[in-house]
Design an enzyme around this catalytic site. Structure first.
Site, PDB file in Angstrom:
ATOM      1  N   MET A   1      31.046 -40.022  84.096  1.00  0.00           N
ATOM      2  CA  MET A   1      30.013 -39.278  84.836  1.00  0.00           C
ATOM      3  C   MET A   1      28.760 -39.092  83.979  1.00  0.00           C
ATOM      4  O   MET A   1      27.635 -39.286  84.455  1.00  0.00           O
ATOM      5  CB  MET A   1      30.554 -37.916  85.287  1.00  0.00           C
ATOM      6  CG  MET A   1      31.641 -37.992  86.329  1.00  0.00           C
ATOM      7  SD  MET A   1      31.084 -38.747  87.864  1.00  0.00           S
ATOM      8  CE  MET A   1      30.190 -37.398  88.617  1.00  0.00           C
TER       9      MET A   1
ATOM     10  N   SER B   1      28.719 -33.880  92.707  1.00  0.00           N
ATOM     11  CA  SER B   1      29.666 -34.628  93.537  1.00  0.00           C
ATOM     12  C   SER B   1      29.148 -36.018  93.856  1.00  0.00           C
ATOM     13  O   SER B   1      27.953 -36.231  93.991  1.00  0.00           O
ATOM     14  CB  SER B   1      29.933 -33.891  94.850  1.00  0.00           C
ATOM     15  OG  SER B   1      30.845 -34.651  95.628  1.00  0.00           O
TER      16      SER B   1
ATOM     17  N   LYS C   1      30.892 -25.902  94.610  1.00  0.00           N
ATOM     18  CA  LYS C   1      31.507 -27.224  94.378  1.00  0.00           C
ATOM     19  C   LYS C   1      33.025 -27.153  94.566  1.00  0.00           C
ATOM     20  O   LYS C   1      33.648 -28.074  95.109  1.00  0.00           O
ATOM     21  CB  LYS C   1      31.170 -27.729  92.969  1.00  0.00           C
ATOM     22  CG  LYS C   1      31.890 -29.026  92.564  1.00  0.00           C
ATOM     23  CD  LYS C   1      31.577 -30.157  93.516  1.00  0.00           C
ATOM     24  CE  LYS C   1      32.045 -31.550  93.105  1.00  0.00           C
ATOM     25  NZ  LYS C   1      33.341 -31.758  92.596  1.00  0.00           N
TER      26      LYS C   1
ATOM     27  N   HIS D   1      33.639 -27.255  98.185  1.00  0.00           N
ATOM     28  CA  HIS D   1      33.430 -28.656  98.603  1.00  0.00           C
ATOM     29  C   HIS D   1      34.729 -29.434  98.393  1.00  0.00           C
ATOM     30  O   HIS D   1      35.178 -30.182  99.257  1.00  0.00           O
ATOM     31  CB  HIS D   1      32.281 -29.260  97.777  1.00  0.00           C
ATOM     32  CG  HIS D   1      32.202 -30.767  97.833  1.00  0.00           C
ATOM     33  ND1 HIS D   1      33.072 -31.588  97.130  1.00  0.00           N
ATOM     34  CD2 HIS D   1      31.384 -31.606  98.522  1.00  0.00           C
ATOM     35  CE1 HIS D   1      32.785 -32.852  97.381  1.00  0.00           C
ATOM     36  NE2 HIS D   1      31.762 -32.889  98.223  1.00  0.00           N
ATOM     37  N   ASN D   2      35.330 -29.271  97.242  1.00  0.00           N
ATOM     38  CA  ASN D   2      36.546 -30.032  96.946  1.00  0.00           C
ATOM     39  C   ASN D   2      37.722 -29.581  97.813  1.00  0.00           C
ATOM     40  O   ASN D   2      38.550 -30.398  98.209  1.00  0.00           O
ATOM     41  CB  ASN D   2      36.914 -29.904  95.464  1.00  0.00           C
ATOM     42  CG  ASN D   2      36.041 -30.795  94.593  1.00  0.00           C
ATOM     43  OD1 ASN D   2      34.934 -31.140  94.982  1.00  0.00           O
ATOM     44  ND2 ASN D   2      36.531 -31.167  93.437  1.00  0.00           N
TER      45      ASN D   2
ATOM     46  N   GLU E   1      37.259 -31.260 100.903  1.00  0.00           N
ATOM     47  CA  GLU E   1      37.576 -32.686 100.637  1.00  0.00           C
ATOM     48  C   GLU E   1      39.090 -32.922 100.758  1.00  0.00           C
ATOM     49  O   GLU E   1      39.532 -33.897 101.370  1.00  0.00           O
ATOM     50  CB  GLU E   1      37.066 -33.014  99.231  1.00  0.00           C
ATOM     51  CG  GLU E   1      37.413 -34.375  98.679  1.00  0.00           C
ATOM     52  CD  GLU E   1      36.939 -34.508  97.216  1.00  0.00           C
ATOM     53  OE1 GLU E   1      35.744 -34.290  96.948  1.00  0.00           O
ATOM     54  OE2 GLU E   1      37.770 -34.820  96.334  1.00  0.00           O
ATOM     55  N   TYR E   2      39.894 -32.012 100.203  1.00  0.00           N
ATOM     56  CA  TYR E   2      41.356 -32.155 100.270  1.00  0.00           C
ATOM     57  C   TYR E   2      41.807 -32.195 101.733  1.00  0.00           C
ATOM     58  O   TYR E   2      42.624 -33.021 102.123  1.00  0.00           O
ATOM     59  CB  TYR E   2      42.045 -30.963  99.591  1.00  0.00           C
ATOM     60  CG  TYR E   2      42.281 -31.081  98.100  1.00  0.00           C
ATOM     61  CD1 TYR E   2      41.271 -31.478  97.230  1.00  0.00           C
ATOM     62  CD2 TYR E   2      43.518 -30.758  97.544  1.00  0.00           C
ATOM     63  CE1 TYR E   2      41.487 -31.543  95.876  1.00  0.00           C
ATOM     64  CE2 TYR E   2      43.748 -30.832  96.183  1.00  0.00           C
ATOM     65  CZ  TYR E   2      42.729 -31.213  95.346  1.00  0.00           C
ATOM     66  OH  TYR E   2      42.950 -31.281  93.991  1.00  0.00           O
TER      67      TYR E   2
ATOM     68  N   HIS F   1      54.110   2.667 106.465  1.00  0.00           N
ATOM     69  CA  HIS F   1      52.815   2.096 106.095  1.00  0.00           C
ATOM     70  C   HIS F   1      51.736   2.368 107.150  1.00  0.00           C
ATOM     71  O   HIS F   1      50.602   1.939 106.957  1.00  0.00           O
ATOM     72  CB  HIS F   1      52.961   0.589 105.853  1.00  0.00           C
ATOM     73  CG  HIS F   1      53.811   0.274 104.663  1.00  0.00           C
ATOM     74  ND1 HIS F   1      53.499   0.695 103.387  1.00  0.00           N
ATOM     75  CD2 HIS F   1      54.999  -0.375 104.557  1.00  0.00           C
ATOM     76  CE1 HIS F   1      54.431   0.284 102.546  1.00  0.00           C
ATOM     77  NE2 HIS F   1      55.364  -0.360 103.231  1.00  0.00           N
TER      78      HIS F   1
HETATM   79  C1  6PG Z   1      33.474 -35.211  93.778  1.00  0.00           C
HETATM   80  C2  6PG Z   1      34.954 -35.189  93.603  1.00  0.00           C
HETATM   81  C3  6PG Z   1      35.305 -35.106  92.159  1.00  0.00           C
HETATM   82  C4  6PG Z   1      36.728 -35.503  91.855  1.00  0.00           C
HETATM   83  C5  6PG Z   1      37.713 -34.698  92.585  1.00  0.00           C
HETATM   84  C6  6PG Z   1      39.105 -35.302  92.566  1.00  0.00           C
HETATM   85  O1  6PG Z   1      32.997 -34.322  94.469  1.00  0.00           O
HETATM   86  O2  6PG Z   1      32.825 -36.108  93.262  1.00  0.00           O
HETATM   87  O3  6PG Z   1      35.487 -34.102  94.279  1.00  0.00           O
HETATM   88  O4  6PG Z   1      34.980 -33.821  91.703  1.00  0.00           O
HETATM   89  O5  6PG Z   1      36.919 -36.851  92.147  1.00  0.00           O
HETATM   90  O6  6PG Z   1      37.707 -33.469  91.949  1.00  0.00           O
HETATM   91  O7  6PG Z   1      39.930 -34.258  92.610  1.00  0.00           O
HETATM   92  P1  6PG Z   1      41.485 -34.365  92.647  1.00  0.00           P
HETATM   93  O8  6PG Z   1      41.888 -35.207  91.460  1.00  0.00           O
HETATM   94  O9  6PG Z   1      41.956 -32.961  92.546  1.00  0.00           O
HETATM   95  O10 6PG Z   1      41.808 -35.045  93.931  1.00  0.00           O
END
Ligand code: 6PG
Length: 474
Positions: free
Chosen positions: A17, A131, A185, A188-189, A192-193, A450
């Site tokens: 990166m 990202s 961020k 965001h991830n 992404e998951y 409660h």
């Molecule tokens: C991004 C990705 C980057 C990374 C992931 C992979 O935004 O460019 O999210 O940050 O590739 O974190 O994460 P995992 O290994 O947890 O899938």
């Protein structure tokens, strides 16, 4: 001889990166000073890419001295104690007004701690989400910097130059103070998951449930990428199905079904638990990775059982498309709900429409769909939940029943679809004016005094009742 301050930007850490970001910054006319703890690697990097806009310094002191003040230094190293070590070495060499940036995937509380410590020393510190992977870093990432406004003014010309661009401008904005950039961020991830898991479930349904081979999968995802699902993840998915090895076999069929993770999905859920935000789609995606990683255990359970071919699903390719679209909408809604909650809890004043805008290009979750999210928050900045915005109400009324049908058909056929199911259940719960938690409250009151509130007075007083006739009093 004293080093002359001639560089515009400093970069520490020439990993994948860092190297690509350094070249990106240099491409935009800035002279970049580099430091990496491996001198041969740093010197070789400058030799390979030319010294016109790059210079390597083996000594940190020379690296800092080479930068024009106020200095701007981006640290691209693995998150964790190494960041503290570099900051400790760097801070005494820097001067008031200099801006240090951590561009790794760092836990936001670590960023806040570092920001406070460096601020006390007169330095400006940014936690910045980056990202877009290797290609994004080189050609234009989405950038999520968090820190003080003055520091941002100094960073903006470089960050705006190197970020991805869409018709709505560069994919960077001043996210907020302290740990806000890294928090955004992280979310965001998390999204992404969930997005990746939902796409994987669609693949399973199309492949095992509807019998599409890799060629048809590539074509289907390619076609989906022309419509409302258009996104980077759908685009690469179509391409993945088309990859063949020299013997003609599809590579995807030879990849072990065991997903890894580096922790940002887990952090998203931890952060959500802290703020009392439900994120079932993202939790399902994380759990699905964990379950997949129990590969040996899964083989043991399967051993001795006849390999069952799932029956043909009573759903269409279009049904799977619509279920994926709504499942994805649910996941994004959960992510944005967490961002809204964090913004008010930590007083970050996050502009959710701006976050949707900077995720439109460069980043992994870039998608056409973000235009609708942006519009929703432009129209109503304080929108309580995305599902209340007109576009999302439309998606719900058009596709909720289909999502339910797809989830039910998958369950009948024995195909696990945890993210689809979690999204469906979450939406059902959100749309239910009445849930069975009256019983949970009664149980809590019965065994632990409660207390509960009356349905006729949602904001009314809490009371206790002696449900079990034991005579015990609260
Ligand atoms: C991004 C990705 C980057 C990374 C992931 C992979 O935004 O460019 O999210 O940050 O590739 O974190 O994460 P995992 O290994 O947890 O899938």
């Amino acid at each position: 001889m004293a080093t002359q301050a001639s560089a515009d930007f400093g970069l520490i850490g020439l990993g994948v990166m860092g190297s690509n970001l350094a070249l990106n910054v240099a491409d935009h006319g800035f002279r970049v000073a580099l430091w990496d703890r491996r001198p041969e690697h740093g010197q070789e990097f400058v030799r390979r890419h030319g010294p016109a806009r790059l210079e390597y310094h083996a000594e940190l002191r020379d690296f800092v001295a080479a930068l024009k003040p106020p200095r701007r230094i981006l640290i691209m190293i693995t998150a964790g104690p190494a960041v503290d070590e570099v900051l400790e070495a760097l801070a005494p060499l820097c001067a008031a007004g200099d801006v240090l940036i951590d561009g790794g995937n760092t836990w936001h509380e670590d960023t806040l701690r570092r920001e406070q410590r460096l601020r006390a020393r007169g330095l400006s510190f940014f936690g910045m989400g980056v990202s877009g992977g290797e290609e994004g870093a080189r050609r234009g990432p989405s950038l999520m910097p968090g820190g003080d406004p003055q520091g941002y003014r100094s960073l903006a010309p470089v960050l705006e130059a190197i970020a991805a661009r869409t018709a709505d401008g560069p994919c960077v904005t001043h996210v907020g103070p302290g740990g806000a950039g890294h928090y955004v961020k992280m979310v965001h991830n998390g999204i992404e998951y969930a997005d990746m898991q939902a796409i994987a479930e669609a693949y399973d349904l199309l492949h095992r449930g509807l019998g599409l081979d890799n060629g048809r999968l590539a074509a289907t995802f390619g076609a989906w990428n022309q419509g409302p699902l258009e996104s980077f993840l759908i685009e690469i998915t179509a391409k993945i199905f088309a990859v063949r090895e020299p013997d003609g076999g599809a590579l995807i069929d030879r990849v072990l079904d065991k997903a890894g993770q580096k922790g940002t999905g887990k952090w998203t859920l931890q952060a959500a638990l802290d703020l009392g935000v439900a994120m079932p789609s993202i939790a399902a995606a994380l759990d699905a990775r964990v379950l997949s990683s129990q590969h040996a255990l899964r083989q043991r359970f399967a051993a001795g059982r006849p390999a069952a071919t799932p029956p043909r699903l009573p759903v269409s390719v279009q049904d799977v498309h619509d279920a994926l679209l709504l499942s994805k909408a649910a996941a994004y809604a959960q992510g944005f709900e967490l961002l809204a909650r964090a913004s008010s809890e930590y007083r970050w004043n996050l502009q959710l429409s701006e976050l949707a805008r900077i995720w439109k290009g460069g980043c992994i979750i870039r998608a056409r769909f973000l235009d609708e999210i942006r519009r929703a928050y432009v129209e109503q900045p304080a929108l309580e939940h995305l599902a209340l915005a007109p576009h999302f109400r439309g998606l719900l009324s058009a596709h909720l029943a289909t999502l339910g049908r797809v989830v039910a058909a998958a369950a009948q056929a024995g195909i696990p679809v945890p993210a689809f199911a979690a999204s469906h259940q979450t939406l059902l719960a959100l749309l239910s004016p009445r849930l069975p938690q009256n019983l949970v409250q009664a149980q809590r009151d019965a065994f632990g005094a409660h207390t509960f509130q009356r349905a006729t007075a949602p904001d009314g007083p809490f009371e206790h009742y002696d449900w079990l006739g034991s005579g015990a009093r609260a």
